[in-house]
Design an enzyme around this catalytic site. Structure first.
Site, PDB file in Angstrom:
ATOM      1  N   ASP A 216       0.873  -1.170   0.000  1.00 22.57           N
ATOM      2  CA  ASP A 216       0.000   0.000   0.000  1.00 22.57           C
ATOM      3  C   ASP A 216       0.915   1.227   0.000  1.00 22.57           C
ATOM      4  O   ASP A 216       2.090   1.158   0.338  1.00 22.57           O
ATOM      5  CB  ASP A 216      -0.960  -0.012   1.205  1.00 22.57           C
TER       6      ASP A 216
HETATM    7  C1  BGC Z   1      -4.988   3.306  -0.066  1.00 21.02           C
HETATM    8  C2  BGC Z   1      -5.053   2.256  -1.164  1.00 21.02           C
HETATM    9  C3  BGC Z   1      -4.878   2.929  -2.505  1.00 21.02           C
HETATM   10  C4  BGC Z   1      -3.580   3.708  -2.507  1.00 21.02           C
HETATM   11  C5  BGC Z   1      -3.303   4.403  -3.816  1.00 21.02           C
HETATM   12  C6  BGC Z   1      -3.782   4.194  -0.188  1.00 21.02           C
HETATM   13  O1  BGC Z   1      -3.873   5.264   0.681  1.00 21.02           O
HETATM   14  O2  BGC Z   1      -5.018   2.667   1.188  1.00 21.02           O
HETATM   15  O3  BGC Z   1      -6.277   1.579  -1.109  1.00 21.02           O
HETATM   16  O4  BGC Z   1      -4.922   1.980  -3.529  1.00 21.02           O
HETATM   17  O5  BGC Z   1      -3.625   4.688  -1.482  1.00 21.02           O
HETATM   18  O6  BGC Z   1      -4.152   5.472  -4.001  1.00 21.02           O
END
Ligand code: BGC
Length: 702
Positions: free
Chosen positions: A234
């Protein structure tokens, strides 16, 4: 063959992102960003395409930055009420198609965490509380995405069940609880979809960050689930180089703090072996091949907006759940001439889920919020799609028969309700990544408004736009309740058809609605201490600086998931708690009767029974099968083991046969690290919800 041709730098380039590129087309290693959340660059010398990633839980995100259109579907938990794998496939297929149309090659969606904490601000992005249902639906969504030759993704692996302190929290949970609940959902989704990507989550699990957790990534995901794709962190969830690489992380996103130069040095020094590096690279290249990105290069094109609308409307129709219908107040009969819609900005649009999943409303936010507070970033501000219930109801019921009052003045709303044949009050709860709900209660004065209107008109119907369960202190005072979720760009049309009776509701809850927060396994949210809190930049702080602070690792705080196996209905059943609306519940404009259960044992179970439509309308019943376990299994009272959607004409009866593979009723045995059938007596139950199971038969299984 391809890997052999690649230099060390080229190999490393596939293992990390190019920095934050939201909404920008920054040049990076010869590859332009497509404006999504992340990418790996193309290697033109070898014909390797870029992986352009976009968040896409309920539609493709951040289109507006780039002047693009995307279809906003009903949110994921809402759409899970269809219990319909085919609808889930079409949901994913549409997302895959629109990603491709916009120049993306990978979806960041596929959220399948179980709601151990239903107040989690991302509950709307997940598929509900049962691992079989959630995994089956999510698997079909990702299968749909990949059918468009777009890399699918499952997230957030794992036990990322609250947003408060998500970058610091340590989830304490037993292996058995994980394997049978949260991880089981991922396992099922993976088996169905063969998703190319799994995103490891921000939090720690039993001491180690999820993105450097040997148990989660190597033992379970790669060894036991036989995952062949790649694990990506993530955003900012990578915390080390050698440890993360050894423990199963393949790709850092969105930057290169640990998997750029640091990884190169680790390979050169031998701390990370060439073989280990190549395995990471292989997983990524293999996924590009397997998904078909070499054979079907992404070519941008204008999306089919009408086609998207049609799918969005069909999904919304299957998602809406009729929760209460006293004296058949619904569908509204022809004698109802005047309808007043009250509150919930029903004159402007429908609310959406926020954060990285936010699909931009075409043409801009239908209900512009007040200016952001200092330091506020994306995610906190409600966004409304310009699909107004008022317009849809006028189109269906006649322009002059439908009016709207805002509800800001409850007395004025009550007066308008008194003068109308029926009053429909719209309640809502904004939800987003980066926050948790304070409570499942509707915020502000909405409960008060509903009570005031209900006192003025006995034909008061409440329509809820929430992404998670809501409490309803006024439940006995209103005649009808419809859960419309965050219904998407054609949600209002679907809602008007259901209220008018053109569509007979079929949706059933994929999550329990408790009576109050006090009944949840954790009555109060575990909040982080201040030093573990920051999950967004401080006012004026640059995003890279913030990311670096986060990646160093914020001090841990503990959440004990000692409810263990008892997630959702399993908790309320075991604790003998009454609920507002049980898992699997949903009304129809017709009625069904169940009879004649038989259960054949052997290799799995064959469960057969008859469902009859005892009413006057055609309908589709979602018939459910649960089992109990022998005492010695130590399981909660029941587990969902199968279901069927049964279409029935008025008066029609149909035999229903549900085949149940044995792995739906085995338990995870920790000492032997294997799944076992516990010998003894199993009570197989069938019916219309987890708490309405008129048929039961005991079988002995050895
Ligand atoms: C989120 C993810 C997301 C990523 C990219 C993160 O803050 O938890 O679900 O895919 O950002 O935007």
């Amino acid at each position: 063959m391809v890997i052999k041709e690649m230099t060390l730098d080229e190999r490393i380039s596939l293992l990390h992102g190019q920095g934050f590129s939201f909404g920008q087309q920054r040049p990076s290693s010869g590859t332009e960003s497509n404006g999504g959340a992340g990418l790996t660059p193309a290697i033109p010398r070898l014909g390797i395409p870029a992986i352009q990633m976009a968040d896409s839980a309920y539609g493709v995100t951040r289109g507006a930055f780039m002047g693009r259109y995307s279809t906003a579907l009903t949110n994921n938990l809402g759409a899970a009420s269809s219990w319909d794998p085919q609808a889930a496939f079409e949901y994913g297929q549409l997302i895959g198609r629109e990603l491709r149309d916009q120049g993306y090659s990978m979806s960041l969606g596929g959220g399948v965490n179980l709601p151990r904490e239903p107040r989690n601000g991302r509950t709307f992005e997940y598929q509900g509380e049962d691992p079989l249902l959630a995994g089956t639906l999510d698997g079909n969504v990702e299968k749909g995405v990949q059918s468009e030759h777009i890399i699918g993704d499952l997230k957030h692996y794992a036990i990322n069940d609250q947003e408060s302190g998500r970058n610091a929290v340590n989830a304490n949970i037993s292996a058995r609880a994980m394997r049978e609940t949260d991880l089981r959902a991922f396992e099922i989704a993976l088996k169905i979809s063969d998703a190319g990507g799994v995103m490891c989550s921000y939090n720690r699990v039993n001491g180690d960050f999820a993105c450097e957790n040997n148990y989660l990534l190597n033992d379970v995901l790669k060894r036991d689930f036989k995952f062949q794709g790649f694990v990506l962190s993530d955003w900012g969830g990578t915390h080390s180089t050698a440890k993360a690489s050894h423990n199963g992380l393949d790709m850092e996103q969105p930057g290169e703090t640990f998997f750029g130069d640091a990884l190169k040095k680790a390979v050169e020094s031998g701390e990370v072996s060439q073989a280990e590096l190549d395995e990471h690279v292989h997983r990524i290249l293999r996924t590009i091949f397997a998904t078909g990105l070499f054979d079907h290069p992404v070519v941008r094109q204008v999306p089919d907006v009408d086609g998207g609308y049609a799918i969005a409307e069909k999904i919304a129709e299957k998602s809406i759940v009729l929760l209460k219908d006293s004296n058949h107040v619904l569908p509204l009969s022809a004698s109802v001439r005047s309808i007043v819609l009250i509150g919930g900005h029903a004159d402007k649009g429908v609310i959406t889920g926020g954060g990285s999943a936010q699909v931009n409303p075409p043409g801009g936010n239908a209900v512009p919020p007040p200016p952001p507070a200092p330091g506020e970033r994306f995610g906190r501000r409600e966004e409304w799609l310009p699909d107004a219930p008022l317009q849809a109801f006028k189109a269906r019921f006649g322009d002059s028969n439908v009016s709207y009052v805002s509800g800001d003045d409850p007395a004025a709303a009550a007066a308008a309700a008194k003068n109308a044949d029926a009053a429909i009050v719209f309640g809502y709860q904004g939800e987003s990544e980066g926050m948790d709900l304070k409570s499942l209660d509707l915020p502000d004065v909405q409960n008060k408004l509903i009570e005031t209107v209900a006192a003025a008109n006995p034909k008061t119907i409440v329509v809820l736009e929430t992404g998670s369960p809501a409490t309803m202190p006024w439940i006995d005072k209103v005649s009808g309740v419809i859960e419309a979720w965050f219904p998407g760009i054609r949600g209002s049309e679907a809602l008007a058809k259901i209220v008018a009776g053109d569509v007979n509701p079929t949706g059933k809850l994929a999550i329990t609605f408790p009576k109050s927060d006090a009944d949840l396994p954790h009555p109060t949210l575990v909040l982080p201490p201040p030093e573990s809190e920051p999950h967004r930049p401080a006012p004026g702080q640059n995003i890279s600086e913030f990311m670096a602070q986060m990646q160093k690792g914020l001090p841990a705080f503990q959440v004990q998931y000692d409810e263990g196996l008892k997630v959702g209905y399993k908790w309320y059943d075991a604790e003998k708690k009454p609920v507002l609306f049980p898992f699997g519940f949903g009304l129809s404009y017709t009625t069904y009767a169940y009879s004649g259960l038989s259960v054949k044992t052997g290799d799995g179970l064959t469960v057969t029974f008859t469902v009859k439509n005892t009413g006057h309308r055609a309908g589709t019943e979602i018939a459910q099968v649960y089992t109990s376990f022998p005492e010695s299994a130590g399981e909660p009272p029941k587990r969902l083991i199968g279901w069927a959607r049964v279409e029935l004409a008025p008066g029609e009866s149909k035999p229903v046969t549900i085949t149940v593979p044995q792995d739906r009723y085995t338990v995870y045995d920790e000492p032997s690290d294997s799944w076992k059938l516990v010998p003894g007596s199993y009570n197989i139950m069938a019916g219309s919800s987890s708490r309405d199971l008129p048929l039961a038969k005991s079988v002995s299984l050895q």
